[in-house]
Design a protein around this motif. Structure first.
Motif, PDB file in Angstrom:
ATOM      1  N   THR A 258       0.699  -0.910   0.006  1.00 58.72           N
ATOM      2  CA  THR A 258       0.224   0.992  -0.130  1.00 58.72           C
ATOM      3  C   THR A 258       0.993   1.409  -0.204  1.00 58.72           C
ATOM      4  O   THR A 258       0.772   2.085  -0.346  1.00 58.72           O
ATOM      5  CB  THR A 258      -1.252   0.394   1.385  1.00 58.72           C
ATOM      6  N   LEU A 259       2.553   1.020   0.667  1.00 59.75           N
ATOM      7  CA  LEU A 259       3.054   2.413   0.137  1.00 59.75           C
ATOM      8  C   LEU A 259       3.690   2.778  -1.361  1.00 59.75           C
ATOM      9  O   LEU A 259       3.254   1.644  -1.368  1.00 59.75           O
ATOM     10  CB  LEU A 259       4.335   2.117   0.761  1.00 59.75           C
ATOM     11  N   SER A 260       3.664   3.986  -1.144  1.00 62.42           N
ATOM     12  CA  SER A 260       4.507   4.257  -2.877  1.00 62.42           C
ATOM     13  C   SER A 260       5.489   3.510  -2.851  1.00 62.42           C
ATOM     14  O   SER A 260       6.165   3.520  -2.130  1.00 62.42           O
ATOM     15  CB  SER A 260       4.260   5.682  -2.980  1.00 62.42           C
ATOM     16  N   LEU A 261       5.861   4.095  -4.475  1.00 63.91           N
ATOM     17  CA  LEU A 261       7.607   3.295  -4.337  1.00 63.91           C
ATOM     18  C   LEU A 261       8.305   4.385  -3.546  1.00 63.91           C
ATOM     19  O   LEU A 261       9.894   3.397  -3.042  1.00 63.91           O
ATOM     20  CB  LEU A 261       8.417   3.319  -6.281  1.00 63.91           C
ATOM     21  N   ASP A 262       8.671   5.670  -3.637  1.00 64.22           N
ATOM     22  CA  ASP A 262       9.366   6.639  -2.481  1.00 64.22           C
ATOM     23  C   ASP A 262       9.528   5.890  -1.604  1.00 64.22           C
ATOM     24  O   ASP A 262      10.343   5.439  -0.280  1.00 64.22           O
ATOM     25  CB  ASP A 262       9.322   8.222  -3.212  1.00 64.22           C
ATOM     26  N   GLN A 263       8.488   5.572  -0.197  1.00 63.82           N
ATOM     27  CA  GLN A 263       8.231   5.453   0.590  1.00 63.82           C
ATOM     28  C   GLN A 263       8.706   3.440   0.784  1.00 63.82           C
ATOM     29  O   GLN A 263       9.996   3.257   1.996  1.00 63.82           O
ATOM     30  CB  GLN A 263       6.756   5.090   0.897  1.00 63.82           C
ATOM     31  N   ASN A 264       8.443   2.802   0.285  1.00 66.65           N
ATOM     32  CA  ASN A 264       9.296   1.478   0.451  1.00 66.65           C
ATOM     33  C   ASN A 264      11.163   1.396   0.027  1.00 66.65           C
ATOM     34  O   ASN A 264      11.963   0.831   0.236  1.00 66.65           O
ATOM     35  CB  ASN A 264       8.603   0.329  -1.030  1.00 66.65           C
TER      36      ASN A 264
END
Length: 406
Positions: A258-264
């Motif tokens: 559920t997280l964005s690519l940048d968050q992961n």
């Protein structure tokens, strides 16, 4: 009703006899305050009369042998010329020293591994120097050229000269002289949480067994350094989202679909910064994450970009890791058997036999086990006899599928 009240004139009440009640000479709150005052006064007198800067606390100071101090005058209470100086409270006057300073010969300055323990009696201040036999240096070298600074700390990278962490930290080159035969790689996961179990694994298991560490253990970097010094390849176990998340939560900084690519990516860098010297990443849980291509692909691409390998623990048949790894030229390995799915000696022995049979059939096989005392004991016993049956125990990089030539 009393007779005197009936006979008294209207409008006038009979005089009641005065009742006498017992009263304490002082009030209870005043008594409590006085007792507390006496207690504080007694503590103050004890502190002034007793010369004990440690307050009666038993203390043990250990010289670890790491980070030798810079050259200079020898300070009192320094336990070895190599170890950092520990603060033992204000130094007592020379006239009150109960034990004279140890002579220089007691801890040879020329021995980089010399250690002593200083035991201090909290009641008397008496010091006793207890020597510890010199051991090997558990620090394994790290390549600074393979490290990159991030906002969370150092993380691995491919060096400017093209050197990859998976190649530099691999131990497979040392096995080239061994005889040919079916190759078995075993990975022990979940290390670093229990220092005692991690120490057992390091002491009992042979070097070719690969150790996978979670990023949450206290002092995990020191445990990783000890494992590498004992000849083990190391993996970082990255927590990934299972299907029943958050009821089943792998831990902080879990990679989520559920997280964005940048968050992961930011979470992955946090995980990568917990310790160094690993050859690759393995999933920790992650059935949902590893089956979601949009979430897993960027993580494996970043793993490849940093010169690491990826190991799938084989727990999810829906994992897409093998396909995505191939598309990103990422060295990849997958476990065929969970050796301690049932944590009994008989089951673990049977699982090791099946792993051995797979290796004979396919040329190589990978098995995973958890950091459990029973698993460590049975794998250690199996490893002692495996070579006699023609089995070659190898680290994980020796069986990882290599990327295509670019």
């Amino acid at each position: 009703m009393a007779d005197d009240e009936l006979s008294a004139p209207l409008g006038k009440s009979a005089k009641k006899a005065k009742q006498r009640r017992f009263r304490l000479p002082i009030r209870i709150p005043h008594a409590i305050a006085g007792m507390l005052g006496l207690f504080v006064l007694a503590c103050a007198v004890w502190a002034m009369m007793v010369d004990d800067p440690l307050g009666g606390e038993p203390t043990a100071v250990v010289a670890t042998g790491f980070d030798p101090p810079k050259s200079g005058p020898v300070l009192p209470n320094v336990m070895s010329a190599q170890g950092p100086r520990s603060y033992d409270g204000p130094a007592a006057p020379a006239s009150k020293q109960t034990v004279p300073a140890q002579p220089a010969a007691a801890v040879p300055a020329t021995n980089p591994n010399a250690k002593t323990v200083t035991i201090i009696d909290g009641s008397t201040g008496k010091r006793e120097e207890v020597p510890i036999p010199a051991g090997r240096d558990v620090r394994a070298p790290l390549e600074q050229r393979l490290l990159e600074t991030s906002r969370h700390g150092a993380i691995p990278r491919i060096a400017p000269d093209g050197a990859r962490p998976a190649e530099i930290y691999a131990r497979a080159a040392a096995l080239q002289s061994k005889k040919e035969g079916p190759r078995v790689a075993i990975v022990i996961g979940g290390l670093g949480v229990s220092a005692n179990v991690t120490r057992q694994a390091t002491e009992k298991l042979p070097g070719p067994v690969t150790f996978a560490f979670t990023p949450y253990g206290a002092d995990v970097d020191a445990m990783v350094a000890s494992a590498r010094a004992a000849g083990h390849e190391v993996l970082l176990q990255a927590p990934m989202e299972p299907f029943d998340y958050p009821d089943n939560d792998p831990g902080p900084q879990t990679l989520l679909t559920t997280l964005s690519l940048d968050q992961n990516a930011d979470r992955l860098h946090w995980l990568m910064s917990r310790f160094q010297g690993y050859v690759g990443i393995a999933n920790y849980m992650g059935a949902r994450f590893t089956s979601t291509e949009a979430a897993l692909a960027p993580v494996l691409k970043e793993t490849s970009r940093r010169g690491l390998i990826y190991v799938d623990d084989g727990s999810s048949p829906r994992s897409l890791a093998g396909q995505i790894a191939g598309a990103n030229n990422l060295p990849f390995a997958r476990s065929e058997i969970q050796l301690d799915a049932v944590t009994t000696s008989a089951h673990i022995d049977r699982a090791l036999s099946r792993l051995e049979a797979l290796a004979r059939e396919h040329g190589s096989a990978v098995g995973m086990a958890s950091a459990l005392p029973a698993s460590i004991e049975r794998i250690a016993q199996w490893a002692k006899a495996a070579e006699g049956r023609g089995i070659v125990l190898v680290p994980i990089t020796a069986v990882a599928i290599k990327p295509k030539s670019s």
